[in-house]
Design an enzyme around this catalytic site. Structure first.
Site, PDB file in Angstrom:
ATOM      1  N   TRP A 149       0.817  -1.216   0.000  1.00 41.07           N
ATOM      2  CA  TRP A 149       0.000   0.000   0.000  1.00 41.07           C
ATOM      3  C   TRP A 149       0.857   1.277   0.000  1.00 41.07           C
ATOM      4  O   TRP A 149       0.402   2.328  -0.382  1.00 41.07           O
ATOM      5  CB  TRP A 149      -0.941   0.006   1.214  1.00 41.07           C
ATOM      6  CG  TRP A 149      -0.179  -0.133   2.485  1.00 41.07           C
ATOM      7  CD1 TRP A 149       0.085  -1.293   3.149  1.00 41.07           C
ATOM      8  CD2 TRP A 149       0.479   0.895   3.201  1.00 41.07           C
ATOM      9  NE1 TRP A 149       0.877  -1.050   4.231  1.00 41.07           N
ATOM     10  CE2 TRP A 149       1.124   0.296   4.292  1.00 41.07           C
ATOM     11  CE3 TRP A 149       0.588   2.280   3.039  1.00 41.07           C
ATOM     12  CZ2 TRP A 149       1.875   1.034   5.200  1.00 41.07           C
ATOM     13  CZ3 TRP A 149       1.331   3.006   3.943  1.00 41.07           C
ATOM     14  CH2 TRP A 149       1.956   2.379   5.008  1.00 41.07           C
ATOM     15  N   ASN A 150       2.122   1.164   0.439  1.00 40.21           N
ATOM     16  CA  ASN A 150       2.901   2.410   0.558  1.00 40.21           C
ATOM     17  C   ASN A 150       3.547   2.766  -0.777  1.00 40.21           C
ATOM     18  O   ASN A 150       3.962   1.878  -1.519  1.00 40.21           O
ATOM     19  CB  ASN A 150       3.963   2.296   1.664  1.00 40.21           C
ATOM     20  CG  ASN A 150       5.171   1.500   1.228  1.00 40.21           C
ATOM     21  OD1 ASN A 150       5.023   0.393   0.752  1.00 40.21           O
ATOM     22  ND2 ASN A 150       6.344   2.052   1.370  1.00 40.21           N
ATOM     23  N   GLY A 226       6.895  -6.086  -1.280  1.00 37.89           N
ATOM     24  CA  GLY A 226       6.140  -6.308  -0.044  1.00 37.89           C
ATOM     25  C   GLY A 226       7.054  -6.897   1.010  1.00 37.89           C
ATOM     26  O   GLY A 226       8.281  -6.738   0.955  1.00 37.89           O
ATOM     27  N   GLY A 227       6.459  -7.611   1.950  1.00 37.34           N
ATOM     28  CA  GLY A 227       7.229  -8.144   3.076  1.00 37.34           C
ATOM     29  C   GLY A 227       7.883  -9.486   2.757  1.00 37.34           C
ATOM     30  O   GLY A 227       7.409 -10.226   1.890  1.00 37.34           O
ATOM     31  N   LEU A 249      11.914  -6.249  -1.155  1.00 36.98           N
ATOM     32  CA  LEU A 249      11.353  -6.536   0.182  1.00 36.98           C
ATOM     33  C   LEU A 249      11.770  -5.484   1.212  1.00 36.98           C
ATOM     34  O   LEU A 249      12.130  -4.369   0.850  1.00 36.98           O
ATOM     35  CB  LEU A 249      11.783  -7.951   0.591  1.00 36.98           C
ATOM     36  CG  LEU A 249      11.549  -9.016  -0.499  1.00 36.98           C
ATOM     37  CD1 LEU A 249      12.047 -10.367  -0.058  1.00 36.98           C
ATOM     38  CD2 LEU A 249      10.091  -9.087  -0.904  1.00 36.98           C
ATOM     39  N   CYS A 282      10.325   1.298   2.913  1.00 38.08           N
ATOM     40  CA  CYS A 282      11.210   0.124   2.901  1.00 38.08           C
ATOM     41  C   CYS A 282      12.642   0.515   3.188  1.00 38.08           C
ATOM     42  O   CYS A 282      13.402  -0.259   3.754  1.00 38.08           O
ATOM     43  CB  CYS A 282      11.101  -0.592   1.564  1.00 38.08           C
ATOM     44  SG  CYS A 282      11.391   0.494   0.172  1.00 38.08           S
ATOM     45  N   GLU A 380      12.217  -5.709  11.346  1.00 36.61           N
ATOM     46  CA  GLU A 380      11.749  -4.614  10.486  1.00 36.61           C
ATOM     47  C   GLU A 380      10.395  -4.167  10.998  1.00 36.61           C
ATOM     48  O   GLU A 380       9.426  -4.925  10.973  1.00 36.61           O
ATOM     49  CB  GLU A 380      11.603  -5.025   9.013  1.00 36.61           C
ATOM     50  CG  GLU A 380      11.339  -3.788   8.161  1.00 36.61           C
ATOM     51  CD  GLU A 380      10.581  -3.990   6.853  1.00 36.61           C
ATOM     52  OE1 GLU A 380       9.935  -5.025   6.657  1.00 36.61           O
ATOM     53  OE2 GLU A 380      10.635  -3.061   6.029  1.00 36.61           O
ATOM     54  N   GLU A 457      14.885  -2.512  -9.718  1.00 35.78           N
ATOM     55  CA  GLU A 457      13.891  -1.701 -10.412  1.00 35.78           C
ATOM     56  C   GLU A 457      14.484  -0.328 -10.657  1.00 35.78           C
ATOM     57  O   GLU A 457      15.380   0.111  -9.933  1.00 35.78           O
ATOM     58  CB  GLU A 457      12.604  -1.626  -9.588  1.00 35.78           C
ATOM     59  CG  GLU A 457      11.951  -3.004  -9.498  1.00 35.78           C
ATOM     60  CD  GLU A 457      10.570  -3.033  -8.888  1.00 35.78           C
ATOM     61  OE1 GLU A 457      10.320  -2.258  -7.944  1.00 35.78           O
ATOM     62  OE2 GLU A 457       9.742  -3.837  -9.353  1.00 35.78           O
TER      63      GLU A 457
HETATM   64  P1  NAD Z   1       2.606  -7.413   2.270  1.00 34.98           P
HETATM   65  O1  NAD Z   1       3.712  -8.337   1.931  1.00 34.98           O
HETATM   66  O2  NAD Z   1       1.706  -7.754   3.400  1.00 34.98           O
HETATM   67  O3  NAD Z   1       1.632  -7.218   0.997  1.00 34.98           O
HETATM   68  C1  NAD Z   1       2.113  -6.851  -0.268  1.00 34.98           C
HETATM   69  C2  NAD Z   1       1.173  -7.373  -1.350  1.00 34.98           C
HETATM   70  O4  NAD Z   1       1.223  -8.799  -1.377  1.00 34.98           O
HETATM   71  C3  NAD Z   1      -0.293  -6.998  -1.146  1.00 34.98           C
HETATM   72  O5  NAD Z   1      -0.864  -6.617  -2.381  1.00 34.98           O
HETATM   73  C4  NAD Z   1      -0.905  -8.305  -0.649  1.00 34.98           C
HETATM   74  O6  NAD Z   1      -2.273  -8.453  -0.924  1.00 34.98           O
HETATM   75  C5  NAD Z   1      -0.091  -9.321  -1.421  1.00 34.98           C
HETATM   76  N1  NAD Z   1      -0.122 -10.674  -0.841  1.00 34.98           N
HETATM   77  C6  NAD Z   1      -0.292 -11.013   0.463  1.00 34.98           C
HETATM   78  N2  NAD Z   1      -0.275 -12.367   0.600  1.00 34.98           N
HETATM   79  C7  NAD Z   1      -0.088 -12.882  -0.637  1.00 34.98           C
HETATM   80  C8  NAD Z   1       0.021 -14.211  -1.139  1.00 34.98           C
HETATM   81  N3  NAD Z   1      -0.068 -15.284  -0.348  1.00 34.98           N
HETATM   82  N4  NAD Z   1       0.240 -14.380  -2.470  1.00 34.98           N
HETATM   83  C9  NAD Z   1       0.349 -13.304  -3.280  1.00 34.98           C
HETATM   84  N5  NAD Z   1       0.235 -12.023  -2.863  1.00 34.98           N
HETATM   85  C10 NAD Z   1       0.012 -11.814  -1.549  1.00 34.98           C
HETATM   86  O7  NAD Z   1       3.284  -6.004   2.488  1.00 34.98           O
HETATM   87  P2  NAD Z   1       2.680  -4.664   3.135  1.00 34.98           P
HETATM   88  O8  NAD Z   1       2.472  -4.854   4.580  1.00 34.98           O
HETATM   89  O9  NAD Z   1       1.544  -4.165   2.307  1.00 34.98           O
HETATM   90  O10 NAD Z   1       3.938  -3.673   2.894  1.00 34.98           O
HETATM   91  C11 NAD Z   1       4.996  -3.562   3.767  1.00 34.98           C
HETATM   92  C12 NAD Z   1       6.215  -4.340   3.324  1.00 34.98           C
HETATM   93  O11 NAD Z   1       6.598  -3.975   1.998  1.00 34.98           O
HETATM   94  C13 NAD Z   1       7.420  -4.011   4.192  1.00 34.98           C
HETATM   95  O12 NAD Z   1       8.152  -5.181   4.491  1.00 34.98           O
HETATM   96  C14 NAD Z   1       8.240  -3.074   3.295  1.00 34.98           C
HETATM   97  O13 NAD Z   1       9.606  -2.995   3.605  1.00 34.98           O
HETATM   98  C15 NAD Z   1       7.995  -3.670   1.962  1.00 34.98           C
HETATM   99  N6  NAD Z   1       8.304  -2.698   0.891  1.00 34.98           N
HETATM  100  C16 NAD Z   1       9.428  -2.901   0.125  1.00 34.98           C
HETATM  101  C17 NAD Z   1       9.767  -1.967  -0.863  1.00 34.98           C
HETATM  102  C18 NAD Z   1      10.990  -2.133  -1.741  1.00 34.98           C
HETATM  103  O14 NAD Z   1      11.055  -1.517  -2.797  1.00 34.98           O
HETATM  104  N7  NAD Z   1      11.985  -2.924  -1.356  1.00 34.98           N
HETATM  105  C19 NAD Z   1       8.956  -0.847  -1.051  1.00 34.98           C
HETATM  106  C20 NAD Z   1       7.820  -0.694  -0.254  1.00 34.98           C
HETATM  107  C21 NAD Z   1       7.501  -1.631   0.717  1.00 34.98           C
END
Ligand code: NAD
Length: 488
Positions: A149-150, A226-227, A249, A282, A380, A457
């Site tokens: 979402w961020n 994501g995470g 991540l 992140c 984190e 990216e």
């Molecule tokens: P998250 O991992 O919970 O969710 C990210 C996305 O994955 C969402 O769209 C979610 O619906 C989807 N998802 C969840 N479970 C899934 C599954 N089983 N299969 C497929 N997709 C699934 O992350 P969050 O809480 O929304 O965001 C925070 C995390 O993102 C933090 O760890 C942050 O560091 C990371 N992040 C990384 C970067 C980067 O560029 N490295 C940038 C922004 C955020």
């Protein structure tokens, strides 16, 4: 109450179900969101696959694809104020940041628009006199772009820009926590005139929508941000389709300050590194590694600056610091802060949930310099908590900087040029910022080491990630092939 729709195969439609999105500044539901379930995800992927396979997308020249991306960039720039308002309402990120960040995202689309017709193949001077051999560069196919979402418009642009420039088609999945900005962005895709099915925008929950999308047999590449725990599910989902995966991540990035640094600058940069975007970044510089000889002075100056941060409603221009995006996130932060204090860390400032409406948590500084295993130093948090640790030598700073399984970013503040170079080489992370922090550009690759993921990216190389090569052999001899049992 506002209502949003999915965008599948060039049509806007309701979800199989609905859920509410919460405004984190008030804790109240403000919009109804569409939930894509299995059938809609399947349809979106099939639409992207059809668009990839027939002439409506593959039949365009690379320059025509570039022109569509330029048009999207212009539309995005015009829509930036509205998108910023939506992102602020849905995520709680302050309007000062969403408005400037989204306007800049247009530059990412322009950068990749310009690259679309510059992806050349190559000629290979093979060691066989009667053969001509060359490489054709081709798009890989359907991309599943899954984002958190961020900074979601930015994180989508670094996937859609290179993927579309390369000739791929996309299913973009917005996070269920705050999907409004990307569902609104789908309207710009439509207005820009991308052929039906080239870009599909959906949202839904990870366990169904995300899992079906990332494991779909027609998906060629899953571009995920994501995470780390979700990343493990993604990798396991792709065992079904053997899709390529790129992972952006989390991190536990060190912010290292030597005694010779410009301390005024370092204080402000540290505030930006961990308290901008309420720490939900992140690349947050969440571990301050400070030269022991200036620790007390630096932490004092930092605490004074932090206490003057203007906390307020995220949609007001003077606000510098808003709420966290979710209640779950605030609870997790409080739990880790409490655990760290129980382990012996000292609270310098913050540390208790703010009173009143909304998911506010104050800027928090924890001195962990005598508690090597403090939970806040190793977890984190994706929130506004700075853990302070100190070092007595350059070697100790390097050892502590590299002591986590992450490796996304690092900041080094020093006026010693040779030390800056030594530190850059020794730190294991995808980005090193010297005397600055949080700088990004479409021209510069972005990504991590270790648990922070793989793939990059931004920058030129990202386009190649969405392509593959075809090796072509042409036999130039007029003589017939005489012996079938000799390898040529
Ligand atoms: P998250 O991992 O919970 O969710 C990210 C996305 O994955 C969402 O769209 C979610 O619906 C989807 N998802 C969840 N479970 C899934 C599954 N089983 N299969 C497929 N997709 C699934 O992350 P969050 O809480 O929304 O965001 C925070 C995390 O993102 C933090 O760890 C942050 O560091 C990371 N992040 C990384 C970067 C980067 O560029 N490295 C940038 C922004 C955020």
């Amino acid at each position: 109450m506002q209502k949003f729709q999915l965008y599948i195969d060039g049509q806007f439609e309701d979800g199989a179900a609905e859920f509410y999105s919460i405004n984190p500044a008030t804790g109240q539901a403000w919009a109804k969101m569409p939930e894509a379930r299995r059938e809609q995800v399947n349809r979106a992927v099939k639409a992207a696959h059809r668009a990839f396979s027939d002439a409506r997308w593959a039949g365009l020249t690379a320059s025509q694809r570039g022109k569509l991306l330029y048009k999207l960039a212009d539309l995005l720039e015009q829509a930036a104020p509205k998108l910023a308002e939506l992102e602020t309402t849905d995520t709680g990120k302050i309007i000062r940041e969403t408005s400037s960040q989204i306007a800049y995202v247009a530059e990412y689309y322009r950068y990749y628009a310009g690259l679309a017709d510059k992806l050349e193949g190559s000629y290979i001077p093979v060691d066989k006199p009667d053969m001509q051999t060359w490489l054709i560069r081709e798009p890989v196919g359907v991309i599943a772009a899954i984002v958190p979402w961020n900074s979601q418009l930015f994180l989508s642009a670094v996937k859609l820009g290179p993927a579309l420039a390369a000739g791929c088609t996309v299913v973009l999945k917005a996070s269920e926590e705050a999907p409004a900005p990307l569902l609104e962005f789908a309207k710009l895709i439509d207005q820009a005139g991308f052929p039906q099915g080239v870009v599909n925008v959906i949202t839904g929950f990870g366990a169904e929508c995300g899992a079906v999308l990332s494991g779909h047999p027609l998906v060629a590449h899953v571009a995920f941000t994501g995470g780390p725990e979700t990343a493990k599910h993604i990798v396991s989902n792709t065992a079904q389709n053997l899709a390529k995966v790129s992972l952006e991540l989390g991190g536990k990035s060190p912010f290292i300050v030597f005694a010779d640094a410009d301390l005024d600058s370092a204080v402000n940069a540290q505030v930006a590194a961990i308290f901008a975007a309420t720490g939900q970044s992140c690349v947050a510089g969440s571990r301050l590694l400070i030269d022991a000889s200036i620790k007390d002075e630096f932490v004092q100056r930092l605490a004074t600056r932090v206490q003057s941060i203007k906390i307020g409603l995220p949609n007001e221009m003077q606000t510098e610091y808003g709420p966290l995006c979710t209640l779950k996130q605030r609870d997790k932060i409080q739990q880790v802060v409490d655990q760290s204090v129980a382990q012996g860390a000292t609270l310098v400032t913050g540390g208790q949930v703010c009173e009143g409406a909304g998911y506010y948590y104050p800027p928090t500084i924890l001195d962990c310099s005598f508690v090597a295993d403090a939970a806040s130093l190793t977890t984190e948090l994706f929130g506004p908590v700075l853990s302070v640790d100190s070092f007595s030598s350059e070697q100790e700073a390097i050892q502590k900087a590299n002591s986590t399984p992450y490796g996304l970013a690092a900041g080094v503040f020093t006026t010693n040029l040779t030390r800056a170079h030594r530190m850059t080489k020794a730190i294991r992370s995808g980005i090193v910022w010297l005397n600055t922090y949080r700088a990004v550009s479409p021209l510069a690759p972005f990504g991590g080491y270790g648990l922070s993921g793989h793939g990059r990216e931004g920058g030129l190389s990202a386009v190649y990630d969405y392509t593959t090569t075809k090796t072509v052999w042409l036999r130039t001899s007029d003589e017939p092939i005489a012996d079938p049992f000799v390898m040529r």
